[in-house]
Design a protein around this motif. Structure first.
Motif, PDB file in Angstrom:
ATOM      1  N   TYR A 180      56.633  47.216-104.737  1.00  0.00           N
ATOM      2  CA  TYR A 180      57.562  46.085-104.785  1.00  0.00           C
ATOM      3  C   TYR A 180      58.057  45.898-106.226  1.00  0.00           C
ATOM      4  N   SER A 181      59.311  45.495-106.373  1.00  0.00           N
ATOM      5  CA  SER A 181      59.860  45.254-107.711  1.00  0.00           C
ATOM      6  C   SER A 181      59.151  44.053-108.335  1.00  0.00           C
ATOM      7  N   ARG A 182      59.332  43.872-109.634  1.00  0.00           N
ATOM      8  CA  ARG A 182      58.649  42.769-110.315  1.00  0.00           C
ATOM      9  C   ARG A 182      59.040  41.415-109.721  1.00  0.00           C
ATOM     10  N   VAL A 183      60.331  41.195-109.539  1.00  0.00           N
ATOM     11  CA  VAL A 183      60.789  39.922-108.993  1.00  0.00           C
ATOM     12  C   VAL A 183      60.283  39.732-107.566  1.00  0.00           C
ATOM     13  N   GLU A 184      60.350  40.794-106.752  1.00  0.00           N
ATOM     14  CA  GLU A 184      59.904  40.686-105.362  1.00  0.00           C
ATOM     15  C   GLU A 184      58.391  40.552-105.267  1.00  0.00           C
ATOM     16  N   ALA A 185      57.661  41.170-106.204  1.00  0.00           N
ATOM     17  CA  ALA A 185      56.207  41.020-106.233  1.00  0.00           C
ATOM     18  C   ALA A 185      55.841  39.561-106.510  1.00  0.00           C
ATOM     19  N   ALA A 186      56.580  38.936-107.440  1.00  0.00           N
ATOM     20  CA  ALA A 186      56.340  37.525-107.746  1.00  0.00           C
ATOM     21  C   ALA A 186      56.694  36.652-106.544  1.00  0.00           C
ATOM     22  N   ARG A 187      57.826  36.946-105.921  1.00  0.00           N
ATOM     23  CA  ARG A 187      58.253  36.186-104.741  1.00  0.00           C
ATOM     24  C   ARG A 187      57.223  36.313-103.623  1.00  0.00           C
ATOM     25  N   PHE A 188      56.761  37.526-103.364  1.00  0.00           N
ATOM     26  CA  PHE A 188      55.741  37.789-102.350  1.00  0.00           C
ATOM     27  C   PHE A 188      54.475  37.009-102.684  1.00  0.00           C
ATOM     28  N   SER A 189      54.056  37.068-103.940  1.00  0.00           N
ATOM     29  CA  SER A 189      52.835  36.403-104.372  1.00  0.00           C
ATOM     30  C   SER A 189      52.902  34.895-104.151  1.00  0.00           C
ATOM     31  N   PHE A 190      54.025  34.291-104.528  1.00  0.00           N
ATOM     32  CA  PHE A 190      54.141  32.840-104.431  1.00  0.00           C
ATOM     33  C   PHE A 190      54.196  32.380-102.979  1.00  0.00           C
ATOM     34  N   LEU A 191      54.927  33.110-102.144  1.00  0.00           N
ATOM     35  CA  LEU A 191      55.008  32.724-100.733  1.00  0.00           C
ATOM     36  C   LEU A 191      53.656  32.892-100.039  1.00  0.00           C
ATOM     37  N   LEU A 192      52.926  33.944-100.416  1.00  0.00           N
ATOM     38  CA  LEU A 192      51.608  34.164 -99.826  1.00  0.00           C
ATOM     39  C   LEU A 192      50.627  33.059-100.216  1.00  0.00           C
ATOM     40  N   SER A 193      50.887  32.423-101.355  1.00  0.00           N
ATOM     41  CA  SER A 193      49.964  31.380-101.818  1.00  0.00           C
ATOM     42  C   SER A 193      50.074  30.092-101.023  1.00  0.00           C
ATOM     43  N   ILE A 194      51.191  29.891-100.331  1.00  0.00           N
ATOM     44  CA  ILE A 194      51.425  28.598 -99.673  1.00  0.00           C
ATOM     45  C   ILE A 194      50.323  28.241 -98.677  1.00  0.00           C
ATOM     46  N   PRO A 195      50.037  29.073 -97.678  1.00  0.00           N
ATOM     47  CA  PRO A 195      48.963  28.691 -96.747  1.00  0.00           C
ATOM     48  C   PRO A 195      47.591  28.669 -97.393  1.00  0.00           C
ATOM     49  N   ALA A 196      47.354  29.545 -98.393  1.00  0.00           N
ATOM     50  CA  ALA A 196      46.045  29.585 -99.042  1.00  0.00           C
ATOM     51  C   ALA A 196      45.774  28.301 -99.823  1.00  0.00           C
ATOM     52  N   VAL A 197      46.761  27.863-100.609  1.00  0.00           N
ATOM     53  CA  VAL A 197      46.586  26.643-101.408  1.00  0.00           C
ATOM     54  C   VAL A 197      46.560  25.418-100.499  1.00  0.00           C
TER      55      VAL A 197
END
Length: 264
Positions: A180-197
């Motif tokens: 994944y590109s840097r921007v998409e990796a960050a986007r993926f990471s942040f969206l994945l955090s929503i249910p976890a947090v």
């Protein structure tokens, strides 16, 4: 806590949650360097919830799409692509939920509040981030998320429950290794955090029920301040990653880790 302490906590959390340098590690170190009493796990989670609200605000369109996918799952509307992404995000969250429940019910969370552990993890996962960012391809976007990718990044996210690892850092590392590109990796990471947090917030509801009025007030104020700091930091990071690499964060992590292991 004083207002200055709450403000410092909010700034530290808001900045470090989205930069891949470990927010939980910095929250643990803050009392060490300032002399303030340790704020405790409840305030730590309160500031994470403030960060969560910032994610939902910044990525509102993505969150809306995932919401449509969730509704389509129960038969409300037709959104096959969004439904697929919704389920991959949910499945990717399961490892962190399982590990989080195990650590909380087993009483292991307090045992992780160690400067030595933070320092070692800052170095180890910082080096891994550098390798992934240097050699990982930049060919995938979030819309290309597969079940396998969701599980792999989800397993990485579970490791971030140990301070010093960095949830955003370790999930971006895994995403960059997957192409994944840097921007998409960050986007993926942040969206994945929503249910976890959000799940972490649910876990402290029993504790909140027995908390004092003063502690609840402190949690609300610190969470609100964190929201502002987090939203500003996220805006900066997404613009930064369009033009630069993650090497500055790697250098910071390794240097801070070495300093901590030397000093403590």
């Amino acid at each position: 806590m004083t207002f200055i302490q709450m403000l410092l906590l909010a700034i530290v959390q808001g900045v470090t949650e989205f930069l891949p340098i470990s927010s939980s590690g910095h929250l643990i170190l803050l009392p060490v360097f300032t002399g303030y009493a340790d704020q405790g796990p409840m305030i730590d989670i309160a500031v994470h919830v403030g960060s969560l609200l910032a994610i939902i605000t910044y990525f509102f369109r993505d969150v809306w799409s995932l919401g449509k996918g969730g509704l389509a799952t129960i038969g409300i509307g037709q959104a096959p692509a969004e439904r697929r992404l919704f389920w991959w995000i949910i499945i990717g969250t399961i490892p962190a939920v399982i590990v989080g429940l195990f650590l909380k019910t087993g009483g292991y969370l307090d045992g992780f509040r160690s400067t030595t552990l933070v320092g070692a993890n800052l170095i180890i996962y910082g080096i891994l981030l550098g390798i992934a960012d240097r050699f990982g391809r930049q060919v995938k976007s979030f819309e290309q998320l597969t079940l396998k990718d969701g599980i792999i990044v989800g397993l990485a996210q579970a490791m971030a429950l140990i301070p010093g690892t960095s949830r955003s850092g370790v999930t971006m590392t895994a995403a960059r290794f997957l192409g994944y590109s840097r921007v998409e990796a960050a986007r993926f990471s942040f969206l994945l955090s929503i249910p976890a947090v959000a799940g972490a917030g649910v876990l402290i509801i029993p504790d909140l029920m027995g908390a004092s009025t003063e502690l609840l007030k402190e949690a609300l104020i610190t969470g609100a301040l964190t929201f502002v700091a987090a939203l500003a930091t996220m805006t900066f990071l997404m613009r930064f990653l369009r033009k630069a690499s993650m090497m500055v964060f790697v250098v910071y992590r390794v240097a801070m880790g070495i300093a901590l292991l030397t000093l403590f």
